[in-house]
Scaffold this motif. Structure first.
Motif, PDB file in Angstrom:
ATOM      1  N   MET A   1       0.864  -1.185   0.000  1.00 24.00           N
ATOM      2  CA  MET A   1       0.000   0.000   0.000  1.00 24.00           C
ATOM      3  C   MET A   1       0.898   1.230   0.000  1.00 24.00           C
ATOM      4  N   THR A   2       0.621   2.172  -0.863  1.00 26.43           N
ATOM      5  CA  THR A   2       1.415   3.381  -0.920  1.00 26.43           C
ATOM      6  C   THR A   2       1.034   4.314   0.213  1.00 26.43           C
ATOM      7  N   SER A   3       1.961   5.184   0.583  1.00 28.55           N
ATOM      8  CA  SER A   3       1.731   6.098   1.695  1.00 28.55           C
ATOM      9  C   SER A   3       1.184   7.413   1.185  1.00 28.55           C
ATOM     10  N   GLY A   4       0.429   8.100   2.052  1.00 33.98           N
ATOM     11  CA  GLY A   4      -0.077   9.412   1.700  1.00 33.98           C
ATOM     12  C   GLY A   4       0.925  10.506   2.004  1.00 33.98           C
ATOM     13  N   ALA A   5       2.161  10.160   2.414  1.00 33.74           N
ATOM     14  CA  ALA A   5       3.183  11.152   2.736  1.00 33.74           C
ATOM     15  C   ALA A   5       4.168  11.277   1.584  1.00 33.74           C
ATOM     16  N   MET A   6       4.912  12.371   1.586  1.00 34.24           N
ATOM     17  CA  MET A   6       5.960  12.555   0.577  1.00 34.24           C
ATOM     18  C   MET A   6       7.261  12.888   1.294  1.00 34.24           C
ATOM     19  N   VAL A   7       8.357  12.459   0.712  1.00 29.83           N
ATOM     20  CA  VAL A   7       9.680  12.661   1.293  1.00 29.83           C
ATOM     21  C   VAL A   7      10.336  13.826   0.582  1.00 29.83           C
ATOM     22  N   VAL A   8      10.812  14.799   1.347  1.00 28.37           N
ATOM     23  CA  VAL A   8      11.465  15.979   0.802  1.00 28.37           C
ATOM     24  C   VAL A   8      12.953  15.894   1.106  1.00 28.37           C
ATOM     25  N   ARG A  78     -21.283  -0.575   3.936  1.00 22.44           N
ATOM     26  CA  ARG A  78     -19.993  -0.728   4.621  1.00 22.44           C
ATOM     27  C   ARG A  78     -19.640  -2.207   4.775  1.00 22.44           C
ATOM     28  N   GLN A  79     -20.618  -3.047   5.049  1.00 22.80           N
ATOM     29  CA  GLN A  79     -20.374  -4.488   5.149  1.00 22.80           C
ATOM     30  C   GLN A  79     -19.919  -5.052   3.812  1.00 22.80           C
ATOM     31  N   GLU A  80     -20.522  -4.573   2.731  1.00 23.13           N
ATOM     32  CA  GLU A  80     -20.118  -5.040   1.408  1.00 23.13           C
ATOM     33  C   GLU A  80     -18.673  -4.655   1.100  1.00 23.13           C
ATOM     34  N   VAL A  81     -18.285  -3.438   1.482  1.00 19.77           N
ATOM     35  CA  VAL A  81     -16.912  -3.003   1.238  1.00 19.77           C
ATOM     36  C   VAL A  81     -15.936  -3.826   2.073  1.00 19.77           C
ATOM     37  N   GLU A  82     -16.265  -4.080   3.333  1.00 18.62           N
ATOM     38  CA  GLU A  82     -15.402  -4.893   4.183  1.00 18.62           C
ATOM     39  C   GLU A  82     -15.288  -6.317   3.652  1.00 18.62           C
ATOM     40  N   GLU A  83     -16.391  -6.852   3.142  1.00 14.41           N
ATOM     41  CA  GLU A  83     -16.350  -8.197   2.553  1.00 14.41           C
ATOM     42  C   GLU A  83     -15.434  -8.222   1.343  1.00 14.41           C
ATOM     43  N   ARG A  84     -15.530  -7.176   0.534  1.00  9.99           N
ATOM     44  CA  ARG A  84     -14.669  -7.086  -0.647  1.00  9.99           C
ATOM     45  C   ARG A  84     -13.202  -6.972  -0.236  1.00  9.99           C
ATOM     46  N   ALA A  85     -12.919  -6.199   0.818  1.00 12.46           N
ATOM     47  CA  ALA A  85     -11.539  -6.063   1.290  1.00 12.46           C
ATOM     48  C   ALA A  85     -11.009  -7.395   1.805  1.00 12.46           C
ATOM     49  N   GLY A  86     -11.873  -8.187   2.458  1.00 14.99           N
ATOM     50  CA  GLY A  86     -11.441  -9.505   2.917  1.00 14.99           C
ATOM     51  C   GLY A  86     -11.033 -10.403   1.769  1.00 14.99           C
ATOM     52  N   HIS A  87     -11.780 -10.355   0.666  1.00 15.58           N
ATOM     53  CA  HIS A  87     -11.400 -11.141  -0.509  1.00 15.58           C
ATOM     54  C   HIS A  87     -10.046 -10.696  -1.065  1.00 15.58           C
ATOM     55  N   ILE A  88      -9.823  -9.380  -1.094  1.00 11.58           N
ATOM     56  CA  ILE A  88      -8.551  -8.865  -1.620  1.00 11.58           C
ATOM     57  C   ILE A  88      -7.393  -9.314  -0.721  1.00 11.58           C
ATOM     58  N   ARG A  89      -7.571  -9.216   0.586  1.00 12.95           N
ATOM     59  CA  ARG A  89      -6.500  -9.636   1.502  1.00 12.95           C
ATOM     60  C   ARG A  89      -6.217 -11.129   1.370  1.00 12.95           C
ATOM     61  N   GLU A  90      -7.252 -11.907   1.125  1.00 13.74           N
ATOM     62  CA  GLU A  90      -7.024 -13.352   0.953  1.00 13.74           C
ATOM     63  C   GLU A  90      -6.223 -13.621  -0.301  1.00 13.74           C
ATOM     64  N   TRP A 139      -9.704  -3.924  -8.403  1.00 10.23           N
ATOM     65  CA  TRP A 139      -9.953  -3.878  -6.953  1.00 10.23           C
ATOM     66  C   TRP A 139      -8.642  -3.927  -6.172  1.00 10.23           C
ATOM     67  N   ILE A 140      -7.751  -4.826  -6.570  1.00  7.70           N
ATOM     68  CA  ILE A 140      -6.476  -4.977  -5.866  1.00  7.70           C
ATOM     69  C   ILE A 140      -5.651  -3.703  -5.967  1.00  7.70           C
ATOM     70  N   ALA A 141      -5.611  -3.099  -7.171  1.00  3.81           N
ATOM     71  CA  ALA A 141      -4.851  -1.858  -7.339  1.00  3.81           C
ATOM     72  C   ALA A 141      -5.423  -0.740  -6.476  1.00  3.81           C
ATOM     73  N   ALA A 142      -6.757  -0.643  -6.408  1.00  6.47           N
ATOM     74  CA  ALA A 142      -7.384   0.396  -5.595  1.00  6.47           C
ATOM     75  C   ALA A 142      -7.107   0.164  -4.112  1.00  6.47           C
ATOM     76  N   TYR A 143      -7.128  -1.101  -3.687  1.00  9.73           N
ATOM     77  CA  TYR A 143      -6.843  -1.416  -2.275  1.00  9.73           C
ATOM     78  C   TYR A 143      -5.398  -1.084  -1.930  1.00  9.73           C
ATOM     79  N   GLY A 147      -6.202   1.645   0.442  1.00  5.33           N
ATOM     80  CA  GLY A 147      -6.748   0.824   1.507  1.00  5.33           C
ATOM     81  C   GLY A 147      -8.210   0.482   1.270  1.00  5.33           C
ATOM     82  N   VAL A 148      -8.943   0.246   2.361  1.00  2.91           N
ATOM     83  CA  VAL A 148     -10.348  -0.137   2.253  1.00  2.91           C
ATOM     84  C   VAL A 148     -11.156   0.955   1.562  1.00  2.91           C
ATOM     85  N   ALA A 149     -10.815   2.220   1.806  1.00  2.00           N
ATOM     86  CA  ALA A 149     -11.564   3.318   1.191  1.00  2.00           C
ATOM     87  C   ALA A 149     -11.459   3.287  -0.328  1.00  2.00           C
ATOM     88  N   GLY A 150     -10.380   2.712  -0.863  1.00  2.00           N
ATOM     89  CA  GLY A 150     -10.246   2.632  -2.308  1.00  2.00           C
ATOM     90  C   GLY A 150     -11.255   1.711  -2.953  1.00  2.00           C
TER      91      GLY A 150
END
Length: 524
Positions: A1-8, A78-90, A139-143, A147-150
């Motif tokens: 997962m990429t970070s929302g921060a940037m390195v200067v 929200r349950q549907e999104v969490e279920e989808r995230a579980g599939h991606i993590r698997e 889905w995997i790229a968005a996750y 993260g889950v919000a993707g």
């Protein structure tokens, strides 16, 4: 997962305050940057750089942040999104939780063993969910990106999940726009107009029509916030006339800067003193915008005249005598810089001829002597936009507070409209017009000016609840200035001018005779 921060680091290129800059070096708690466009060097603190910078090639952020996206979902979504995230993590790790230490019974399943290639696991999951591998890869790229919000379908948040033909939605909006000035229609009438418009534009049967229940639900969604089908027709016209872009409001920075005048019908009957007739009453007030104090008022029978406006202004600018100060509405606020009222609703019709003012967009009806004294005292007159009560939100809110806090508890209260009126209101007890004004004044002094107002905020202490009188003390202390009349006698120019002859016995006004040493030298 990429970070929302940037390195200067030295050599980084950033967009800082609208210009492209290059980081040259770090010097303690400051950074030296070079403006690529001008070549100028400058040193800025870490906090200043972080507050005004962005990566040169950073992709635009999503319209909805992760927290907002998840908060906007229903429990089922929200349950549907969490279920989808579980599939991606698997798929990625072999475990629905994403960690071997939190493995459920039977995990990892053979087809999702971490020893298998990721491609094989993707194909197995796509077959299990009966979907294409391309969709699963998205889905995997968005996750991995957010993260889950993707995994949230932003169309659900934007109202784009409707299966209704977009041309039908467009026709509904056009019908709503055409009915802004009309009386409020029923939903069935709007649907018939929409069907006729679609037939005219696209031909009969070309655009599929939604079922009746679906159409009703869609009408409610498209009309939300417009008063197209419910609510006040007057409010619907006001909503339709709002500016399309961002707009602000009139802001005062100190007491006496803006005084807002307005007239409102009172929802209570009163008795006229001389004729003993039941009459409607109107209230004209002058409100200081900074403190919300009512600095002048007048209750009149039937309608407000220019002389009543003059009386309200006289009360607002004339400092009371020391012995009368406890009886005043509010402490002296000083001469206002601006007088604001709605042009079409401005009082003054019927007694004095209109005076044309070259301000903004038209003319305001005021007596000549009032305009003249305002000019001499340096008070500017600013009409608000016609038919826009939102231009004077503070005084409109005052009228609502007055109705709910006082007027509705008085005898002969008739309600805000005919539908709310009680039976035989005229048979109840009543006040004379001057008694009604005295009651309102007492309520203002003892209740309104001493009550906490949500709209009164000091930027340095935003959490403190303040009353108008407290806001006045704070404003005077911060501003450190007060405009006053250079000659107290100038305030009397606001009063009505009535010609009278001076006879040998004095001056007669309303059947009463006045005489005194001041008339010596004028007597015939």
């Amino acid at each position: 997962m990429t970070s929302g921060a940037m390195v200067v680091f030295a050599g980084s290129r950033l967009m800082f305050d609208g210009d492209l800059v290059e980081v040259v070096e770090f010097d303690g708690a400051r950074i030296t940057v070079r403006n690529i466009r001008t070549g100028a060097f400058s040193a800025v603190s870490f906090a200043r750089l972080a507050a005004g910078t962005r990566m040169e090639s950073a992709a635009e952020l999503e319209e909805t942040t992760g927290g907002v996206a998840l908060a906007g979902l229903s429990d089922r979504q929200r349950q549907e999104v969490e279920e989808r995230a579980g599939h991606i993590r698997e798929v990625l790790s072999g475990f629905r939780s994403g960690f071997a230490g939190m493995a459920a019974a039977g995990e990892p399943r053979p087809q999702f063993s971490p020893e298998l290639a990721v491609v094989e696991r993707i194909e197995a999951k796509a077959a299990e969910l009966a979907m294409s591998t391309r969709t699963l890869q998205r889905w995997i790229a968005a996750y991995q990106q957010a993260g889950v919000a993707g995994l949230v379908d932003l169309r659900l948040l934007r109202g784009r999940d409707s299966r209704v033909d977009p041309r039908w939605d467009e026709a509904v909006r056009d019908v709503f726009a055409s009915l802004v000035e009309a009386s409020t229609p029923t939903r069935s009438a709007v649907i018939r107009k929409v069907e006729a418009l679609l037939e005219e534009r696209h031909g009969s049967g070309v655009v599929p029509l939604p079922a009746r229940s679906t159409a009703y639900a869609r009408l409610e969604a498209l009309g939300r916030g417009t008063n197209a089908l419910t609510g006040s027709a007057k409010a619907r016209r006001s909503i339709a006339e709002r500016p399309k872009g961002v707009y602000g409001r009139l802001r005062a920075t100190r007491p006496g800067e803006f005084v807002v005048l307005d007239t409102q019908d009172l929802d209570v009957y009163a008795m006229e003193e001389v004729t003993c007739r039941w009459v409607r009453t109107q209230l004209t007030v002058a409100q200081d915008l900074f403190t919300r104090c009512i600095v002048g008022l007048r209750v009149t029978a039937v309608s407000t005249r220019a002389v009543d406006v003059a009386a309200v202004l006289f009360e607002a600018i004339a400092p009371p005598a020391e012995e009368d100060e406890p009886k005043t509405l509010a402490p002296f606020h000083g001469l206002p810089d601006w007088l604001v009222w709605t042009e079409e609703e401005s009082p003054g019709r019927g007694l004095c001829p209109p005076e044309t003012l070259v301000v903004d967009h038209g003319r305001a009806f005021l007596s000549t002597q009032v305009i003249g004294v305002c000019t001499r005292l340096g008070i500017s007159i600013q009409p608000a936009q016609p038919k826009k009560p939102t231009d004077k939100p503070t005084v409109e809110r005052f009228f609502k507070t007055l109705r709910e806090g006082l007027i509705q508890h008085l005898p002969a209260y008739k309600g805000p409209d005919v539908h709310s009126r009680g039976l035989a209101v005229e048979d109840q007890a009543f006040f004379f017009v001057h008694e009604l004004e005295d009651v309102i004044r007492e309520w203002l002094r003892d209740v309104y000016h001493r009550s906490k107002h949500d709209g009164l905020v000091v930027p340095q202490w935003p959490g403190i609840a303040l009353s108008p009188l407290e806001m006045l003390r704070i404003g005077i202390a911060k501003a450190g200035r007060l405009r006053m009349v250079p000659n107290p006698d100038l305030a009397y120019d606001f009063l009505e001018v009535v010609p009278r002859t001076i006879q040998h016995y004095g001056v007669e006004v309303g059947g009463l005779r006045y005489n005194g040493a001041v008339l010596d030298g004028y007597l015939d």
